[in-house]
Enzyme design. Structure first.
Site, short mmCIF file in Angstrom:
data_model
loop_
_atom_site.label_atom_id
_atom_site.label_comp_id
_atom_site.label_asym_id
_atom_site.label_seq_id
_atom_site.Cartn_x
_atom_site.Cartn_y
_atom_site.Cartn_z
N ASP A 365 0.84 -1.21 0.00
CA ASP A 365 0.00 0.00 0.00
C ASP A 365 0.87 1.25 0.00
O ASP A 365 2.06 1.21 -0.33
CB ASP A 365 -0.96 -0.07 1.21
CG ASP A 365 -2.27 0.65 0.97
OD1 ASP A 365 -2.31 1.88 1.06
OD2 ASP A 365 -3.28 -0.04 0.67
N ARG A 442 -5.76 16.38 3.49
CA ARG A 442 -4.72 15.37 3.75
C ARG A 442 -3.37 15.84 3.18
O ARG A 442 -2.65 15.09 2.55
CB ARG A 442 -5.10 14.03 3.12
CG ARG A 442 -4.52 12.84 3.88
CD ARG A 442 -4.62 11.55 3.10
NE ARG A 442 -4.22 10.42 3.91
CZ ARG A 442 -3.79 9.27 3.43
NH1 ARG A 442 -3.69 9.09 2.14
NH2 ARG A 442 -3.44 8.31 4.22
N TRP A 476 -6.16 1.69 -6.95
CA TRP A 476 -6.15 3.09 -7.42
C TRP A 476 -6.94 3.91 -6.41
O TRP A 476 -8.15 3.84 -6.37
CB TRP A 476 -6.79 3.15 -8.81
CG TRP A 476 -6.85 4.50 -9.45
CD1 TRP A 476 -7.46 5.63 -8.97
CD2 TRP A 476 -6.32 4.88 -10.73
NE1 TRP A 476 -7.34 6.67 -9.85
CE2 TRP A 476 -6.64 6.24 -10.95
CE3 TRP A 476 -5.61 4.20 -11.72
CZ2 TRP A 476 -6.28 6.92 -12.12
CZ3 TRP A 476 -5.26 4.89 -12.88
CH2 TRP A 476 -5.59 6.23 -13.06
N ASP A 477 -6.24 4.71 -5.65
CA ASP A 477 -6.85 5.44 -4.54
C ASP A 477 -7.09 6.90 -4.92
O ASP A 477 -6.52 7.42 -5.90
CB ASP A 477 -5.88 5.36 -3.34
CG ASP A 477 -6.57 5.51 -2.00
OD1 ASP A 477 -7.75 5.90 -1.97
OD2 ASP A 477 -5.90 5.25 -0.97
N MET A 478 -7.89 7.59 -4.15
CA MET A 478 -8.18 9.02 -4.37
C MET A 478 -8.68 9.55 -3.03
O MET A 478 -9.78 9.21 -2.60
CB MET A 478 -9.26 9.13 -5.45
CG MET A 478 -9.52 10.50 -5.97
SD MET A 478 -11.09 11.11 -5.38
CE MET A 478 -11.27 12.56 -6.36
N CYS A 525 -10.63 2.72 -5.28
CA CYS A 525 -10.72 3.03 -3.86
C CYS A 525 -10.75 4.54 -3.78
O CYS A 525 -10.15 5.22 -4.62
CB CYS A 525 -9.46 2.49 -3.18
SG CYS A 525 -9.21 3.07 -1.50
N ASP A 547 -13.00 2.23 4.51
CA ASP A 547 -11.82 2.10 5.36
C ASP A 547 -12.16 1.48 6.70
O ASP A 547 -11.27 1.18 7.49
CB ASP A 547 -11.17 3.48 5.59
CG ASP A 547 -10.16 3.79 4.50
OD1 ASP A 547 -9.88 2.90 3.68
OD2 ASP A 547 -9.66 4.93 4.46
C1 DGJ Z 1 -7.10 5.31 1.84
C2 DGJ Z 1 -7.42 3.89 1.57
O1 DGJ Z 1 -8.79 3.65 1.68
C3 DGJ Z 1 -6.62 3.01 2.52
O2 DGJ Z 1 -6.98 1.67 2.36
C4 DGJ Z 1 -5.16 3.23 2.27
O3 DGJ Z 1 -4.83 2.79 0.98
C5 DGJ Z 1 -4.83 4.70 2.44
N1 DGJ Z 1 -5.69 5.54 1.66
C6 DGJ Z 1 -3.39 4.97 2.06
O4 DGJ Z 1 -3.09 6.29 2.09
#
Ligand code: DGJ
Length: 738
Positions: A365, A442, A476-478, A525, A547
Site C-alpha cells: 500500500d 490530507r 487506485w486510490d483518491m 478506492c 476504510d
Molecule cells: C485510503 C485507503 O482507503 C486506505 O486503504 C489506504 O490505501 C490509504 N488511503 C493509504 O493512504
C-alpha cells in the site's frame, strides 16, 4: 423489445416484466412520458398524457399554454418556457438567453447498444438488447438532443442517456444536462437513498416524500462517501419482497444530483444527472456533449427484485475484464499492518507467513515511493524509494512470486503533494483559482486533469512502474474531494468544464491502463468507499468498500452497498483488533465470515496477530475457495437487517440453478433468556429438498427440509451466547426423504 406504433405515435419499450411508453403529441410534436410500470399487452394508454383536460388543449387553443406546459408529463423537460418544475436541460445562448423546449424529429430502433464516447456505460450484444434513439430539437436554440434508451433481455433494468448537439451557427453554453427524467403520478411515495461519511458509507435511508424538491447530491468531484448517485421511490407498503419501486442509479463517478419533485397536482418528477453546480459546457457550432448514463428500474416485487435486477445488469453488462466471473486472489494488504513503516524485509516477512497460510497475493500500500514516510508529501513522485525497498521493486516482486504469491501495488495518481518534486517542477499542475491559495486536504492538492500533458505524464509514471516488474494488481486510490476548481489552461468561459473534464480524464487513464495491462486486477478506492459507483465498476471489477473493516460496522455498509452492487464487487478484508477506526474487538471468525461476503482478503500484520487467530486463516481460506463461486455469482437476498432491528443481520445467496445456498447470520448483541430465531429463507426451489448444515457450529445437527418449508415456515437459528457471533449455514440440494 422496442416497438413503434405508428398510428398512435407511441414507442413501447418492454423489458421482461415492465413497459415504458413514450408518446408524440399534436403537430407540435411534444414528447410525453405516458407510462412506466408492469408490462402492458397493448400500447393504448396515451390518455395518461391528459391532453384533453382544459384549460389548454394542444392544437385547439393557445390561451393557457403555460399551464399546460406546467403539468404535461414531458419525456425530457427543458426549462424556462412555462414548465416551472425543475427541468433537465439548461442552456444560455451567445446572446445570454435561457429557455428551451424539445420536440420530436425522428427515431431509430437499433439492435444492440451504441457506446458512449469517453464514458463508462453498460453494453450488450445485438441479441441481448435493443436501443431506441429519439432525435429531438429546439429549432429556436439551434439544438438537437438525442435521447437513448436501451432495454435488455435478461433484466428489467434499462438505461438512458442524452447527447446534445449544437446545430446552430453560434456557440451556446449548456448550464445543465440531466441524463434522465421520469414524470408520473405520486403514490404517496417514500424515498430511499444511501447516505454516509468516511468509514460509514452507504447506509440506507428511507423517508416520506413530501411536496417540493428533495434531492441527494455530490459537489465533491466524486460520487462521495456522503451521498450516493442512487434514488428509489417506493410505495409506503413496499418491503424486501413486495411493492412498487422506481429506482435510478448513475453510471458516473463525479458530481451528481438525484431528485424528486412533488408538484401541486400530485405529480412526481424524478430526475438524475450531473450536478449543475460548477458545470457549464461551451458548445461551439457542430459540437456535441454526451451526458453519462442512468440505469432505471421499475418493479412491483419489492427491494430484493430491484437488487437482483441491478446485480444482473452490472454483472453481465457493465463489469469487464478477465476477473469479472473469476475468483479473485486472496490478498493481504500491509496498510493497517505497517502504515508507512515498512521495508523489503518487513513485507517479505508478511508474505512468507501469509503464503504458508494460503493467502495468494501481497499488496504493497501507500508509502513505497519518493520520500513518502507519512502522508505529508511525495504524491506525484512515483519512483520507488530504494532506501525502503532495498534491491528495488523487481527484487521484491520476484521474491514474492517465488513464494508462489502474486504482487499488487497502491497508487494515488490523481493527486500531488505540495512537498513533492512534481509540484516543485510544475506548481501550476494543481487545481487552483488564480490569486487564491488552494486549500489542502490530507496535505495534498488535486492534479488538473483537464490538461492532457498532466494526464499523459501521470499515466506514463504509473505505467512505467507497472512495466518494471510482474505486478498483477493495482489499488487506485483518491483521498480528497475536488475544491478550488480552476485551471490555468482553460479560458474563462470553459472553467465550468473542469469537473467533468476531470472525470473524463480519470476514465481515460483507467481505460488506457486496462488496455495496456489486460491481465491486471484493478481495484478502485477513494479513502475507502467515496467512489463506489457503476462508473468505476466499468474499469475495475471490485472497489474497496470502506476504510472501516470492523465486522459490525461493515454490516450496514455492506447491506447498503449490496442493495445495488453484486457481492463480487465489494472489497472486504479481515482486519486487526481492536479495530483501527472504532476500537471494537470482534472474534476473528466473525471478521472472516463478514469479509466472505465480498472479495475477501486480510489487512493486518499476519506475523503479529494472536496465534489462535493465525491458525484460523487456513480454514477461512478454505471457506473462501469453497463458497466464493456461489457468493460471487449467486442471487442475493436480504433476510434481516441489523440497521433496522438493532440485534442481528442475515443475508442469503442462492445459486442460479437453486441447488445450493449460503446463509450468513450475525448476532450483534446476545439477548438473555431467548429462544431460537425463525428466519424465512428466500429464492429456493419449493419442490427441492435441501440438506441444511451449520458450517461453523458442529453441535447443530444437519437436517433436511424442503425449499417450500424453509421459505414459508422458516429456518430456526438456535440461540447461542456471545456478542458479535456469526453462523454460516450451507444448503445443498439432496435426494434424501424427510
Ligand atoms: C485510503 C485507503 O482507503 C486506505 O486503504 C489506504 O490505501 C490509504 N488511503 C493509504 O493512504
Amino acid at each position: 423489445m422496442i416497438t413503434y406504433h405508428e398510428q398512435e405515435r407511441i414507442f413501447k419499450l418492454d423489458t421482461p416484466n415492465t413497459s415504458y411508453l413514450i408518446g408524440i403529441v399534436d403537430e407540435e410534436n411534444f414528447i410525453g412520458h405516458i407510462y412506466y410500470g408492469k408490462r402492458l399487452k397493448d400500447a393504448d394508454a396515451s390518455y395518461l398524457l391528459r391532453t384533453e383536460e382544459p384549460p389548454f388543449v394542444p392544437g385547439k387553443n393557445n390561451r393557457e399554454r403555460c399551464s399546460f406546459y406546467d403539468c404535461f408529463p414531458f419525456e425530457y423537460p427543458a426549462g424556462g418556457i412555462g414548465d416551472c418544475r425543475e427541468g433537465c436541460l439548461g442552456i444560455r445562448t451567445a446572446g445570454g438567453h435561457t429557455g428551451a423546449m424539445l420536440s420530436y424529429v425522428s427515431h431509430e430502433i437499433l439492435e444492440g447498444k451504441p457506446e458512449l464516447t469517453g464514458l463508462p456505460a453498460t453494453f450488450g450484444t445485438k441479441k441481448e438488447c435493443t436501443t431506441l434513439k429519439l432525435l429531438c430539437e429546439d429549432k429556436y436554440a439551434g439544438m438537437q438532443v438525442e435521447l437513448l434508451y436501451t432495454v435488455f433481455q435478461d433484466t428489467d433494468a434499462m438505461t438512458r442517456s442524452v447527447k446534445v448537439t449544437n446545430v446552430g451557427r453560434e456557440h451556446f453554453y449548456l448550464t445543465k444536462v440531466f441524463s434522465a427524467s421520469l414524470d408520473m403520478d405520486n403514490r404517496d411515495f417514500d424515498m430511499i437513498s444511501l447516505h454516509g461519511s468516511w468509514a460509514r458509507e452507504r447506509h440506507i435511508q428511507r423517508k416520506t416524500l413530501g411536496y417540493g424538491i428533495q434531492n441527494v447530491s455530490s459537489v465533491r468531484g466524486e460520487s462521495s462517501h456522503q451521498d450516493h448517485p442512487f434514488l428509489a421511490l417506493v410505495e409506503k407498503n413496499t418491503t424486501q419482497d413486495s411493492g412498487e419501486v422506481y429506482a435510478m442509479n448513475f453510471v458516473y463517478s463525479g458530481n451528481f444530483r438525484a431528485q424528486a419533485e412533488v408538484t401541486q397536482f400530485d405529480y412526481v418528477r424524478m430526475s438524475m444527472g450531473i450536478h449543475p453546480e460548477n458545470f457549464c459546457w461551451k458548445l461551439e457550432a457542430g459540437e456535441s456533449f454526451q451526458a453519462p448514463e442512468v440505469v432505471m428500474l421499475y418493479t412491483d416485487k419489492g427491494l430484493d427484485a430491484m437488487t437482483n435486477a441491478f446485480h444482473t445488469l452490472y454483472r453481465k453488462h457493465l463489469i469487464r475484464g478477465e476477473y469479472r466471473n473469476k475468483k479473485r486472489p486472496i490478498l493481504i494488504n500491509n496498510w493497517e499492518a505497517t502504515y508507512f513503516d515498512f521495508d523489503t524485509e518487513k513485507l517479505l516477512s508478511i508474505a512468507k507467513e501469509a503464503s504458508k497460510l494460503g493467502i495468494e497475493m501481497l499488496v504493497m500500500d501507500d508509502g513505497w515511493f519518493g520520500k513518502r514516510n507519512n502522508d505529508d508529501c511525495a504524491l506525484g513522485d512515483w519512483q520507488v524509494n530504494e532506501e525502503k525497498l532495498k534491491g528495488g521493486l523487481k527484487y521484491l516482486v520476484d521474491e514474492v512470486n517465488r513464494l508462489g504469491m502474486k504482487f499488487g501495488i497502491w497508487f494515488e495518481p490523481e493527486m500531488i503533494s505540495p512537498d513533492s518534486n512534481l509540484y516543485r517542477e510544475h506548481p501550476d499542475w494543481a487545481l487552483a483559482i488564480p490569486g487564491r491559495p488552494a486549500a489542502q486536504a490530507r496535505q495534498q492538492f488535486v492534479l488538473d486533469l483537464s490538461r492532457k500533458e498532466v494526464v499523459d505524464h501521470v499515466y506514463e509514471m504509473v505505467a512505467s512502474v507497472l512495466r518494471s516488474a510482474n505486478i498483477e494488481y493495482v489499488k487506485w486510490d483518491m483521498n480528497r474531494p475536488l475544491a478550488d476548481i480552476g485551471s490555468i489552461a482553460l479560458p474563462a468561459d470553459r472553467q465550468g468544464e473542469i469537473c467533468h473534464r476531470y472525470m473524463l480524464a480519470v476514465y481515460e487513464m483507467q481505460s488506457r491502463l486496462v488496455k495496456e495491462f489486460p491481465h491486471l486486477l484493478l481495484e478502485n478506492c477513494s479513502g475507502g468507499g467515496a467512489r463506489f459507483d457503476p462508473g468505476m465498476l466499468y474499469y475495475s471489477p471490485q472497489i474497496w468498500c470502506s476504510d472501516d473493516a470492523d465486522a459490525i460496522e461493515r454490516l450496514e455498509i455492506q447491506e447498503g452497498t449490496a442493495l445495488l452492487y453484486p457481492l463480487s464487487t465489494m472489497g472486504a478484508h479481515v482486519s486487526d483488533c481492536p479495530n483501527h477506526v472504532v476500537g471494537r474487538v470482534t472474534p476473528f471468525e466473525t471478521r472472516g465470515i463478514v469479509a466472505l461476503a465480498g472479495t475477501f482478503g486480510y489487512e493486518l500484520d499476519v506475523t503479529r496477530i494472536p496465534e489462535e487467530d493465525r491458525n484460523m486463516i487456513p480454514e477461512q481460506v478454505a471457506l473462501y475457495h469453497q463458497y466464493n463461486d456461489l457468493i460471487r455469482e449467486g442471487d442475493y437476498y436480504r433476510i434481516a437487517s441489523y440497521s433496522q432491528n438493532h440485534k442481528f443481520d442475515c443475508w442469503q445467496v442462492v445459486s442460479e440453478n437453486k441447488e445450493e445456498s449460503l446463509v450468513t447470520f450475525v448476532q450483534v448483541l446476545c439477548r438473555a433468556n431467548f429462544k431460537s430465531r425463525r428466519l424465512l429463507l428466500k429464492g429456493l426451489a419449493e419442490d427441492k429438498r435441501y440438506e441444511v448444515r451449520f458450517v461453523n457450529d458442529k453441535e447443530i445437527q444437519t437436517k433436511v427440509y424442503s425449499g417450500d418449508t424453509l421459505m414459508k415456515a422458516g429456518l430456526l437459528i438456535p440461540s447461542f451466547q456471545g456478542d458479535f457471533q456469526a453462523r454460516l449455514i450451507h444448503l445443498v440440494k439432496c435426494e434424501e426423504k424427510f
